[in-house]
Design a protein around this motif. Structure first.
Motif, PDB file in Angstrom:
ATOM      1  N   MET A  11      25.796  38.466  -0.424  1.00 26.88           N
ATOM      2  CA  MET A  11      25.418  39.950  -0.169  1.00 26.88           C
ATOM      3  C   MET A  11      25.020  40.803  -1.456  1.00 26.88           C
ATOM      4  SD  MET A  11      25.278  41.619   3.076  1.00 26.88           S
ATOM      5  CE  MET A  11      25.364  43.458   3.601  1.00 26.88           C
ATOM      6  N   TYR A  12      25.938  40.667  -2.292  1.00 24.10           N
ATOM      7  CA  TYR A  12      25.648  41.394  -3.466  1.00 24.10           C
ATOM      8  C   TYR A  12      24.543  40.805  -4.361  1.00 24.10           C
ATOM      9  CZ  TYR A  12      30.911  42.692  -3.075  1.00 24.10           C
ATOM     10  OH  TYR A  12      31.885  43.223  -2.466  1.00 24.10           O
ATOM     11  N   TYR A  13      24.180  39.821  -4.257  1.00 22.20           N
ATOM     12  CA  TYR A  13      23.077  39.234  -5.128  1.00 22.20           C
ATOM     13  C   TYR A  13      21.753  39.566  -4.596  1.00 22.20           C
ATOM     14  CZ  TYR A  13      20.508  35.839  -7.988  1.00 22.20           C
ATOM     15  OH  TYR A  13      19.232  35.301  -8.773  1.00 22.20           O
ATOM     16  N   LEU A  14      21.620  39.413  -3.253  1.00 19.26           N
ATOM     17  CA  LEU A  14      20.459  39.933  -2.494  1.00 19.26           C
ATOM     18  C   LEU A  14      20.257  41.521  -2.469  1.00 19.26           C
ATOM     19  CD1 LEU A  14      20.435  37.488   0.462  1.00 19.26           C
ATOM     20  CD2 LEU A  14      18.762  37.678  -1.371  1.00 19.26           C
ATOM     21  N   SER A  15      21.310  42.216  -2.636  1.00 19.16           N
ATOM     22  CA  SER A  15      21.161  43.607  -2.272  1.00 19.16           C
ATOM     23  C   SER A  15      21.067  44.214  -3.746  1.00 19.16           C
ATOM     24  CB  SER A  15      22.628  44.194  -1.749  1.00 19.16           C
ATOM     25  OG  SER A  15      22.930  43.764  -0.594  1.00 19.16           O
ATOM     26  N   TYR A  16      21.547  43.883  -4.803  1.00 25.12           N
ATOM     27  CA  TYR A  16      21.518  44.509  -5.948  1.00 25.12           C
ATOM     28  C   TYR A  16      20.505  43.605  -7.203  1.00 25.12           C
ATOM     29  CZ  TYR A  16      25.181  47.109  -4.133  1.00 25.12           C
ATOM     30  OH  TYR A  16      26.121  48.022  -3.662  1.00 25.12           O
ATOM     31  N   ASN A  17      20.781  42.282  -7.296  1.00 27.25           N
ATOM     32  CA  ASN A  17      19.907  41.382  -8.196  1.00 27.25           C
ATOM     33  C   ASN A  17      18.437  41.245  -7.546  1.00 27.25           C
ATOM     34  OD1 ASN A  17      22.736  40.854  -8.505  1.00 27.25           O
ATOM     35  ND2 ASN A  17      22.032  39.322 -10.287  1.00 27.25           N
ATOM     36  N   MET A  18      18.444  41.246  -6.243  1.00 30.07           N
ATOM     37  CA  MET A  18      16.961  41.175  -5.788  1.00 30.07           C
ATOM     38  C   MET A  18      16.583  42.325  -4.984  1.00 30.07           C
ATOM     39  SD  MET A  18      17.077  37.066  -4.510  1.00 30.07           S
ATOM     40  CE  MET A  18      15.283  37.008  -4.548  1.00 30.07           C
ATOM     41  N   ASP A  19      17.304  43.178  -4.719  1.00 35.94           N
ATOM     42  CA  ASP A  19      16.944  44.610  -4.293  1.00 35.94           C
ATOM     43  C   ASP A  19      16.216  44.189  -2.778  1.00 35.94           C
ATOM     44  OD1 ASP A  19      16.829  47.154  -3.766  1.00 35.94           O
ATOM     45  OD2 ASP A  19      14.762  47.369  -4.709  1.00 35.94           O
ATOM     46  N   ASN A  20      16.995  43.199  -1.919  1.00 38.42           N
ATOM     47  CA  ASN A  20      16.509  42.962  -0.653  1.00 38.42           C
ATOM     48  C   ASN A  20      17.451  42.843   0.148  1.00 38.42           C
ATOM     49  OD1 ASN A  20      15.121  41.869   1.318  1.00 38.42           O
ATOM     50  ND2 ASN A  20      13.517  40.981   0.062  1.00 38.42           N
ATOM     51  N   LYS A  21      18.339  43.704   0.461  1.00 38.90           N
ATOM     52  CA  LYS A  21      19.445  43.371   1.350  1.00 38.90           C
ATOM     53  C   LYS A  21      19.001  43.063   2.904  1.00 38.90           C
ATOM     54  CE  LYS A  21      23.570  46.110   3.203  1.00 38.90           C
ATOM     55  NZ  LYS A  21      23.937  47.470   3.010  1.00 38.90           N
ATOM     56  N   GLU A  22      17.750  43.434   3.259  1.00 37.04           N
ATOM     57  CA  GLU A  22      17.447  42.915   4.552  1.00 37.04           C
ATOM     58  C   GLU A  22      17.187  41.419   4.841  1.00 37.04           C
ATOM     59  OE1 GLU A  22      16.094  45.059   2.534  1.00 37.04           O
ATOM     60  OE2 GLU A  22      16.637  47.029   3.449  1.00 37.04           O
ATOM     61  N   PHE A  23      17.133  40.810   3.658  1.00 35.84           N
ATOM     62  CA  PHE A  23      17.093  39.315   3.538  1.00 35.84           C
ATOM     63  C   PHE A  23      18.350  38.501   3.939  1.00 35.84           C
ATOM     64  CE2 PHE A  23      15.607  35.118   1.761  1.00 35.84           C
ATOM     65  CZ  PHE A  23      14.611  34.890   2.637  1.00 35.84           C
ATOM     66  N   VAL A  24      19.314  39.287   3.946  1.00 37.87           N
ATOM     67  CA  VAL A  24      20.635  38.492   4.310  1.00 37.87           C
ATOM     68  C   VAL A  24      20.615  37.764   5.480  1.00 37.87           C
ATOM     69  CG1 VAL A  24      23.223  38.837   4.599  1.00 37.87           C
ATOM     70  CG2 VAL A  24      21.998  40.074   2.751  1.00 37.87           C
ATOM     71  N   ALA A  25      20.108  38.251   6.539  1.00 38.34           N
ATOM     72  CA  ALA A  25      20.152  37.522   7.955  1.00 38.34           C
ATOM     73  C   ALA A  25      19.011  36.526   7.925  1.00 38.34           C
ATOM     74  CB  ALA A  25      19.653  38.640   8.974  1.00 38.34           C
TER      75      ALA A  25
ATOM     76  N   TYR B 294      18.135  30.604  -9.505  1.00 32.57           N
ATOM     77  CA  TYR B 294      18.002  31.249 -10.905  1.00 32.57           C
ATOM     78  C   TYR B 294      16.752  31.501 -11.313  1.00 32.57           C
ATOM     79  CZ  TYR B 294      19.379  32.775 -15.586  1.00 32.57           C
ATOM     80  OH  TYR B 294      19.281  33.165 -17.005  1.00 32.57           O
ATOM     81  N   LEU B 295      16.059  30.344 -11.237  1.00 31.76           N
ATOM     82  CA  LEU B 295      14.917  30.410 -12.225  1.00 31.76           C
ATOM     83  C   LEU B 295      13.635  30.750 -11.454  1.00 31.76           C
ATOM     84  CD1 LEU B 295      14.942  26.384 -13.240  1.00 31.76           C
ATOM     85  CD2 LEU B 295      15.222  28.462 -14.893  1.00 31.76           C
ATOM     86  N   SER B 296      13.895  31.476 -10.140  1.00 28.14           N
ATOM     87  CA  SER B 296      12.764  31.909  -9.287  1.00 28.14           C
ATOM     88  C   SER B 296      13.070  33.471  -9.479  1.00 28.14           C
ATOM     89  CB  SER B 296      13.329  31.547  -7.498  1.00 28.14           C
ATOM     90  OG  SER B 296      12.911  30.086  -7.449  1.00 28.14           O
ATOM     91  N   GLY B 297      13.882  33.929 -10.114  1.00 31.33           N
ATOM     92  CA  GLY B 297      14.026  35.294 -10.556  1.00 31.33           C
ATOM     93  C   GLY B 297      14.080  36.263  -9.150  1.00 31.33           C
ATOM     94  N   THR B 298      13.095  37.108  -8.809  1.00 33.61           N
ATOM     95  CA  THR B 298      13.032  37.684  -7.620  1.00 33.61           C
ATOM     96  C   THR B 298      12.070  37.365  -6.666  1.00 33.61           C
ATOM     97  OG1 THR B 298      11.444  39.121  -8.498  1.00 33.61           O
ATOM     98  CG2 THR B 298      13.824  39.914  -8.849  1.00 33.61           C
ATOM     99  N   SER B 299      11.824  36.019  -6.641  1.00 38.77           N
ATOM    100  CA  SER B 299      10.766  35.538  -5.701  1.00 38.77           C
ATOM    101  C   SER B 299      11.751  35.051  -4.518  1.00 38.77           C
ATOM    102  CB  SER B 299      10.113  34.273  -6.333  1.00 38.77           C
ATOM    103  OG  SER B 299       9.473  33.489  -5.338  1.00 38.77           O
ATOM    104  N   ILE B 300      11.189  35.624  -3.287  1.00 40.93           N
ATOM    105  CA  ILE B 300      12.013  35.181  -2.286  1.00 40.93           C
ATOM    106  C   ILE B 300      11.469  33.732  -1.766  1.00 40.93           C
ATOM    107  CG2 ILE B 300      11.711  35.644   0.420  1.00 40.93           C
ATOM    108  CD1 ILE B 300      13.514  37.333  -1.161  1.00 40.93           C
ATOM    109  N   ILE B 301      10.053  33.190  -2.103  1.00 41.86           N
ATOM    110  CA  ILE B 301       9.989  31.965  -1.762  1.00 41.86           C
ATOM    111  C   ILE B 301      10.801  31.135  -2.540  1.00 41.86           C
ATOM    112  CG2 ILE B 301       8.009  30.298  -2.057  1.00 41.86           C
ATOM    113  CD1 ILE B 301       6.042  32.332  -1.299  1.00 41.86           C
ATOM    114  N   GLY B 302      10.996  31.124  -3.749  1.00 48.05           N
ATOM    115  CA  GLY B 302      11.980  30.420  -4.550  1.00 48.05           C
ATOM    116  C   GLY B 302      13.309  30.359  -4.239  1.00 48.05           C
TER     117      GLY B 302
END
Length: 443
Positions: A252-266, A310-318
């Motif tokens: 939850m923290y990684y998606l919310s803050y590191n990737m700025d995509n809290k909505e992707f949790v589900a 880790y290597l994908s950075g903020t890429s949702i596909i990665g």
């Protein structure tokens, strides 16, 4: 196989699958969201929440052997392990709901309330988990039958666990109507009802066929004497659960803050459902590799998946690709110890003449899960506090690194460490020349 036997086999597999479905509906919800709930909704600091989970999980883990001994001494008309599905289902559901209910207590009472509710629900789950694992060796002595039943258990567990992971946040948002705290409470109530139904159904349908004797606590420990395969499996399983829970607690923290995509949790939780494919094909995998090798494959897939993320950075596909691969590995790594514990029960029985399925399962499964969960969540709380995490604000570079450390690098490290004991497992299991043939089969 005649029609009645075929129907009985299907009924048994479905019912055994419901045990883990019932447990995971609640426990997955707890493990994924309890830290977030306590820090961002209940008002506890990350340190306080992490310490609470560490203390309660440690107490729960230490008492796990008592559950095993209690089951070993149980003799009822319903069997040895089966009655615990009836006795513990309601308490487990009730105290889980209470753990997510803010009844308005303030000050030190607020912390005490949280400790008590969490500890009691964990103790109930420990008893259920021990019974679920211990009953496998009493349902059938046939190795293929155990593989099929364990596969059914894992499929049920995946459906229950991943299903609630997918549905949890949408339910929280829907039922809370803008109040996330209420949303968590109402979602916990729904999970509790589903869990109790699953355990009651399993209790009604399952039958223990292996004759068992009442084994005292001290006598049960004699079954552990010289059981090196069991010790190695416990070490691997404990290390896995530490890393796995760190990864779960910080998704939850990684998606919310590191990737700025809290909505992707589900969506991430939905992607985890694909790991059921690995579970379904596990019996096929075990036709080609041994059980410890299959476990190692699972751990390696987890490591590779984390590195891809880790290597994908903020890429949702990665992230999605790495997450699916990681989830495949988790599915295998979770399933194998439960199956291998039955072999160590047989190993201990052949070596000492004592069948202590409850105690061996309690330490090999429940202790590892609970103590590993406690350590994992404790590490998360301490590390995130040490890296100056502050809830509900834009995180600093320092705190983002702390989240990455908990979500990527430490789970990778624990998986690498978990691989080491498996290099010695098969040799130790094969060391007893007079062991029953099915222990040796694909050991």
């Amino acid at each position: 196989m005649n029609k009645s036997n075929e129907n009985a086999l299907i009924k048994g597999k479905v019912s055994y699958g419901l045990t883990d479905a019932g447990g995971n509906v609640l426990y997955s919800f707890i493990s994924m969201y309890i830290v977030y709930f306590y820090t961002d909704n209940f008002g506890l600091s990350a340190t306080a929440a992490g310490m609470m989970l560490f203390v309660t999980h440690t107490i729960d883990a230490v008492t796990a052997p008592l559950w095993g001994s209690l089951i070993d001494k149980t003799k009822t008309k319903w069997g040895q392990s089966r009655p615990y599905f009836l006795w513990l289902a309601i308490p487990f559901s009730f105290f889980t709901v209470m753990a997510f209910w803010d009844i308005g207590i303030t000050g030190i009472g607020r912390i005490v309330y949280s400790y008590v509710m969490l500890l009691v629900l964990l103790l109930c789950y420990s008893g259920l988990q021990t019974a679920i694992t211990a009953i496998l060796s009493n349902l059938t002595n046939h190795p293929d039958g155990r593989i099929q039943l364990n596969t059914a258990r894992m499929i049920g567990g995946n459906i229950g666990g991943y299903g609630i992971m997918i549905a949890a946040m949408p339910l929280v948002l829907l039922l809370g109507q803008g109040n996330e705290k209420d949303g968590f409470l109402y979602t916990a109530i729904i999970c509790a009802i589903i869990s109790a139904f699953c355990f009651f159904t399993a209790f009604i349908n399952l039958k223990e066929t292996t004759k068992t004797e009442s084994v005292s606590f001290l006598k049960g420990f004699k079954a552990l004497k010289g059981n090196i395969p069991w010790i190695l499996l416990v070490i691997t399983n404990l290390l896995f659960w530490v890393g796995f829970n760190m990864r779960n607690a910080t998704l939850m923290y990684y998606l919310s803050y590191n990737m700025d995509n809290k909505e992707f949790v589900a969506s991430a939780n939905f992607l985890m459902m694909t790991s059921i494919i690995a579970t379904i094909f596990l019996p096929v995998i075990l036709k080609f590799v041994s059980k410890p090798k299959a476990l190692c494959i699972g751990l390696l897939l987890m490591i590779i998946g984390e590195l891809i993320i880790y290597l994908s950075g903020t890429s949702i596909i990665g992230f999605s690709a790495g997450w699916v691969l990681n989830s495949f590995g988790v599915s295998i790594a979770v399933a194998m110890p439960f199956l291998m514990l039955s072999d160590t029960v047989d190993f201990g029985y052949k070596k000492t003449g004592i069948r202590a399925a409850g105690l061996i399962s309690a330490v090999g499964a429940s202790f590892c899960i609970k103590f590993g969960s406690g350590l994992g969540n404790f590490f998360v709380g301490e590390i995130m506090t040490g890296y100056n995490y502050v809830p509900n604000v834009v995180q600093s570079t320092e705190s983002l690194y702390g989240i990455t450390l908990c979500f990527i690098w430490l789970p990778v490290m624990f998986c690498l460490l978990a691989l080491i004991p498996m290099f010695f497992y098969t040799k130790q299991l094969m060391g007893i020349k007079s062991a029953t043939p099915h222990i040796m089969e694909k050991a």
